[in-house]
Design a protein around this motif. Sequence first.
Motif, PDB file in Angstrom:
ATOM      1  N   HIS A 124      59.934  28.790  52.556  1.00  0.00           N
ATOM      2  CA  HIS A 124      61.041  29.679  52.200  1.00  0.00           C
ATOM      3  C   HIS A 124      61.534  30.427  53.422  1.00  0.00           C
ATOM      4  O   HIS A 124      60.822  30.571  54.424  1.00  0.00           O
ATOM      5  CB  HIS A 124      60.620  30.674  51.127  1.00  0.00           C
ATOM      6  CG  HIS A 124      59.707  31.759  51.634  1.00  0.00           C
ATOM      7  ND1 HIS A 124      58.333  31.602  51.695  1.00  0.00           N
ATOM      8  CD2 HIS A 124      59.963  33.001  52.130  1.00  0.00           C
ATOM      9  CE1 HIS A 124      57.790  32.698  52.195  1.00  0.00           C
ATOM     10  NE2 HIS A 124      58.754  33.564  52.477  1.00  0.00           N
ATOM     11  N   ILE A 125      62.747  30.908  53.316  1.00  0.00           N
ATOM     12  CA  ILE A 125      63.350  31.838  54.271  1.00  0.00           C
ATOM     13  C   ILE A 125      63.755  33.068  53.477  1.00  0.00           C
ATOM     14  O   ILE A 125      64.328  32.950  52.384  1.00  0.00           O
ATOM     15  CB  ILE A 125      64.595  31.210  54.943  1.00  0.00           C
ATOM     16  CG1 ILE A 125      64.217  29.964  55.746  1.00  0.00           C
ATOM     17  CG2 ILE A 125      65.311  32.218  55.824  1.00  0.00           C
ATOM     18  CD1 ILE A 125      65.412  29.134  56.193  1.00  0.00           C
ATOM     19  N   VAL A 126      63.461  34.251  53.974  1.00  0.00           N
ATOM     20  CA  VAL A 126      63.943  35.470  53.318  1.00  0.00           C
ATOM     21  C   VAL A 126      65.451  35.532  53.553  1.00  0.00           C
ATOM     22  O   VAL A 126      65.917  35.771  54.665  1.00  0.00           O
ATOM     23  CB  VAL A 126      63.244  36.725  53.869  1.00  0.00           C
ATOM     24  CG1 VAL A 126      63.814  37.982  53.203  1.00  0.00           C
ATOM     25  CG2 VAL A 126      61.739  36.642  53.644  1.00  0.00           C
ATOM     26  N   LEU A 127      66.214  35.263  52.489  1.00  0.00           N
ATOM     27  CA  LEU A 127      67.671  35.132  52.569  1.00  0.00           C
ATOM     28  C   LEU A 127      68.319  36.108  51.604  1.00  0.00           C
ATOM     29  O   LEU A 127      67.960  36.149  50.429  1.00  0.00           O
ATOM     30  CB  LEU A 127      68.073  33.695  52.244  1.00  0.00           C
ATOM     31  CG  LEU A 127      69.528  33.278  52.473  1.00  0.00           C
ATOM     32  CD1 LEU A 127      69.625  31.758  52.615  1.00  0.00           C
ATOM     33  CD2 LEU A 127      70.468  33.724  51.355  1.00  0.00           C
ATOM     34  N   ARG A 128      69.276  36.876  52.112  1.00  0.00           N
ATOM     35  CA  ARG A 128      69.909  37.891  51.275  1.00  0.00           C
ATOM     36  C   ARG A 128      71.416  37.916  51.510  1.00  0.00           C
ATOM     37  O   ARG A 128      71.880  37.678  52.616  1.00  0.00           O
ATOM     38  CB  ARG A 128      69.306  39.267  51.555  1.00  0.00           C
ATOM     39  CG  ARG A 128      67.833  39.335  51.146  1.00  0.00           C
ATOM     40  CD  ARG A 128      67.178  40.603  51.576  1.00  0.00           C
ATOM     41  NE  ARG A 128      65.792  40.663  51.109  1.00  0.00           N
ATOM     42  CZ  ARG A 128      64.947  41.640  51.410  1.00  0.00           C
ATOM     43  NH1 ARG A 128      65.339  42.642  52.209  1.00  0.00           N
ATOM     44  NH2 ARG A 128      63.714  41.631  50.944  1.00  0.00           N
ATOM     45  N   VAL A 129      72.144  38.235  50.428  1.00  0.00           N
ATOM     46  CA  VAL A 129      73.604  38.264  50.474  1.00  0.00           C
ATOM     47  C   VAL A 129      74.092  39.606  49.965  1.00  0.00           C
ATOM     48  O   VAL A 129      73.650  40.077  48.907  1.00  0.00           O
ATOM     49  CB  VAL A 129      74.209  37.142  49.607  1.00  0.00           C
ATOM     50  CG1 VAL A 129      75.735  37.166  49.690  1.00  0.00           C
ATOM     51  CG2 VAL A 129      73.678  35.778  50.020  1.00  0.00           C
ATOM     52  N   THR A 130      74.979  40.229  50.718  1.00  0.00           N
ATOM     53  CA  THR A 130      75.635  41.449  50.254  1.00  0.00           C
ATOM     54  C   THR A 130      77.145  41.247  50.306  1.00  0.00           C
ATOM     55  O   THR A 130      77.665  40.547  51.172  1.00  0.00           O
ATOM     56  CB  THR A 130      75.267  42.678  51.110  1.00  0.00           C
ATOM     57  OG1 THR A 130      75.738  42.469  52.452  1.00  0.00           O
ATOM     58  CG2 THR A 130      73.780  42.892  51.129  1.00  0.00           C
ATOM     59  N   GLY A 131      77.842  41.867  49.370  1.00  0.00           N
ATOM     60  CA  GLY A 131      79.281  41.694  49.284  1.00  0.00           C
ATOM     61  C   GLY A 131      80.073  42.545  50.252  1.00  0.00           C
ATOM     62  O   GLY A 131      81.294  42.411  50.347  1.00  0.00           O
ATOM     63  N   CYS A 132      79.403  43.425  50.979  1.00  0.00           N
ATOM     64  CA  CYS A 132      80.045  44.290  51.971  1.00  0.00           C
ATOM     65  C   CYS A 132      78.947  44.780  52.910  1.00  0.00           C
ATOM     66  O   CYS A 132      77.768  44.518  52.662  1.00  0.00           O
ATOM     67  CB  CYS A 132      80.765  45.457  51.296  1.00  0.00           C
ATOM     68  SG  CYS A 132      79.666  46.794  50.764  1.00  0.00           S
ATOM     69  N   PRO A 133      79.278  45.505  53.964  1.00  0.00           N
ATOM     70  CA  PRO A 133      78.227  45.917  54.915  1.00  0.00           C
ATOM     71  C   PRO A 133      77.501  47.202  54.562  1.00  0.00           C
ATOM     72  O   PRO A 133      76.815  47.768  55.410  1.00  0.00           O
ATOM     73  CB  PRO A 133      79.007  46.078  56.223  1.00  0.00           C
ATOM     74  CG  PRO A 133      80.370  46.468  55.809  1.00  0.00           C
ATOM     75  CD  PRO A 133      80.629  45.765  54.504  1.00  0.00           C
ATOM     76  N   ASN A 134      77.592  47.671  53.311  1.00  0.00           N
ATOM     77  CA  ASN A 134      76.949  48.934  52.953  1.00  0.00           C
ATOM     78  C   ASN A 134      75.450  48.825  52.704  1.00  0.00           C
ATOM     79  O   ASN A 134      74.785  49.829  52.520  1.00  0.00           O
ATOM     80  CB  ASN A 134      77.655  49.556  51.742  1.00  0.00           C
ATOM     81  CG  ASN A 134      78.956  50.217  52.145  1.00  0.00           C
ATOM     82  OD1 ASN A 134      78.965  51.281  52.747  1.00  0.00           O
ATOM     83  ND2 ASN A 134      80.064  49.552  51.852  1.00  0.00           N
ATOM     84  N   GLY A 135      74.909  47.616  52.647  1.00  0.00           N
ATOM     85  CA  GLY A 135      73.464  47.459  52.727  1.00  0.00           C
ATOM     86  C   GLY A 135      72.696  47.376  51.431  1.00  0.00           C
ATOM     87  O   GLY A 135      71.470  47.303  51.455  1.00  0.00           O
ATOM     88  N   CYS A 136      73.368  47.372  50.267  1.00  0.00           N
ATOM     89  CA  CYS A 136      72.631  47.429  49.006  1.00  0.00           C
ATOM     90  C   CYS A 136      71.700  46.240  48.798  1.00  0.00           C
ATOM     91  O   CYS A 136      70.668  46.369  48.154  1.00  0.00           O
ATOM     92  CB  CYS A 136      73.607  47.536  47.839  1.00  0.00           C
ATOM     93  SG  CYS A 136      74.585  49.059  47.848  1.00  0.00           S
ATOM     94  N   GLY A 137      72.055  45.074  49.312  1.00  0.00           N
ATOM     95  CA  GLY A 137      71.200  43.896  49.147  1.00  0.00           C
ATOM     96  C   GLY A 137      70.147  43.744  50.234  1.00  0.00           C
ATOM     97  O   GLY A 137      69.421  42.762  50.259  1.00  0.00           O
TER      98      GLY A 137
END
Length: 585
Positions: A485-498
């Motif tokens: 696995h790779i720790v992969l994350r997506v956020t819809g903007c740069p505010n950091g919630c994800g």
Amino acid sequence: MSHTHDPRAKLPDAPYSDNERLKDESDYLHGSIAADLGDGITGAFRGDNFQLIRFHGMYEQDNRDLRAERTEQKLEPLKSMMLRCRLPGGIITPQQWLGIDEFAGENTLYGSIRITNRQTFQYHGVLKPNIKAMHQWLHKLGLDSIATASDVNRNVLCTTNPVESALHREAHEWAKKISMHLLPRTTAYADIWLDGEKVFTTEPTKPLNKEIADGVEPILGKNYLPRKFKTAVVIPPDNEVDIHSNDLGFVAIEENGHLVGFNVLVGGGLSSEHGNTTTYPNTSYEFGYVPLSHTLHCAEAVVSTQRDWGDRSDRKHARTRYTLERVGVDVFKAEVEKRMGIKFEPIRPYHFTTRGDRIGWVKGEEGNWHLTLYIENGRLIDTDDKPLKTGMREIAKIHKGNFRLTANQNLIVAGVAPKDKAKIEKLARKYGLISDKVTKQRENSMACVSLPTCPLAMAEAERFIPGLIDQVDAIMAKHGMADEHIVLRVTGCPNGCGRAMLAEIGLVGKAIGRYNLFAGGNRIGTRIPRLYKENITEPEILAILDEWIGAWARERKTDEGFGDYAIRTGIVKPVLDPPRDFWAA
């Protein structure tokens, strides 16, 4: 870091932000919210109340998928509220869950419960006529949403240990104590939502430090904090709470299985602004060790120093990490020591080895079992093929232990007696809560809510990531890495919630269908990734990942995570000093 002027002096000759005015004039967060509730002309809140309701744990949203249609019909956007519950450490009873489920099913537009990576749950789509009833419903369940948003200390995280131990119980109790100690003291929440009924069975503890201001808000002050403030408690070697993403972190130190004190970390945070090189994500700094007896003194001292020294003119620079950069870490630390009444001891040794949840059954120290359920994006809703929300309801009806929400958006059915294990598993499989098709890659991927409800969203995240992971899984299998696995994350903007800025690979929304691609974080969440390519589409992203994963499969060292491989082979340079290094080419 150096500092050449008194850190308590007023920041540059800029007027305070309007948020400072509205807090000052709010009558300790009352505003005119109560009167606004009776305004049936609009589903929204007017004027300052739009911001003030955030202190009560709510954000005003609308369904952006419907905006154009409603505009064409000359209708106001479909305004509704998102509420975030206060749930320190994420532990909840099955009885409370049944109440939460009932309200979601009958009183929200979407019928869902969403587990967030702040280790609590959110309601989405609560219409204005149902808001007061929602708060009263939560109160009857022994819950509230006080201070889960805006310029206060938010929900306090704590490592969820599915094995159960004395250390975890002690750490969780401290998470609750810290949360209670730093809560606003104003009666606004009770006055507006509960008709003045007392909120707590025990009053929040009184401030401990002489330097704290007197008055209604002896810790937070009349104008509360300059910006949001996040706190977490972590029990090494698990870093599931991403301790470095928090303004204040407490690293549990144990002796003989019992908690004796905390290493204190200050100044983490992950938000930035596209193209604004004065903003940056940051991992927190080690201040030192404090014994248990000074835990609340320390939390209060850090919060009050940030209260007094933080930037109240520019909200983009108002988080704790920017205060540390401006005044100097040593200067800030010395002030915290002065306010808490002792010096920090040297950091006690600790290390992290993991931060993902252990999906499936784990046998506990006391003979009971704990089942960690993978909940994709934390969204519990019923669909034709996966009636997840119904499944959780059925489990809650028979479960005799508790539930634990994790900072990875999953849920633990904790404390299952051996005789009940088969029954719980049968229900979980029947309703799709256990699936043998969930890959390691999917388990280690995460997204924020984003579209259609988040007003800040620039691109899809929650609705985008399931299909993305399907394709990443295919790439992993193609290169013989299906069990990796790779720790992969997506956020819809740069505010950091994800929390993409602590991922091995992070995608940050730039526009519909376009993302900035970051790489080079690590598996344990202690390194910020670097921007690799900007404003690219999904096919471009997948082509890059195909090349990277193929090379990683051929060239990796034993057990080398992708983020470490990316640094070692020069795919990106490591971010060593985020304030000065994050935007470097």
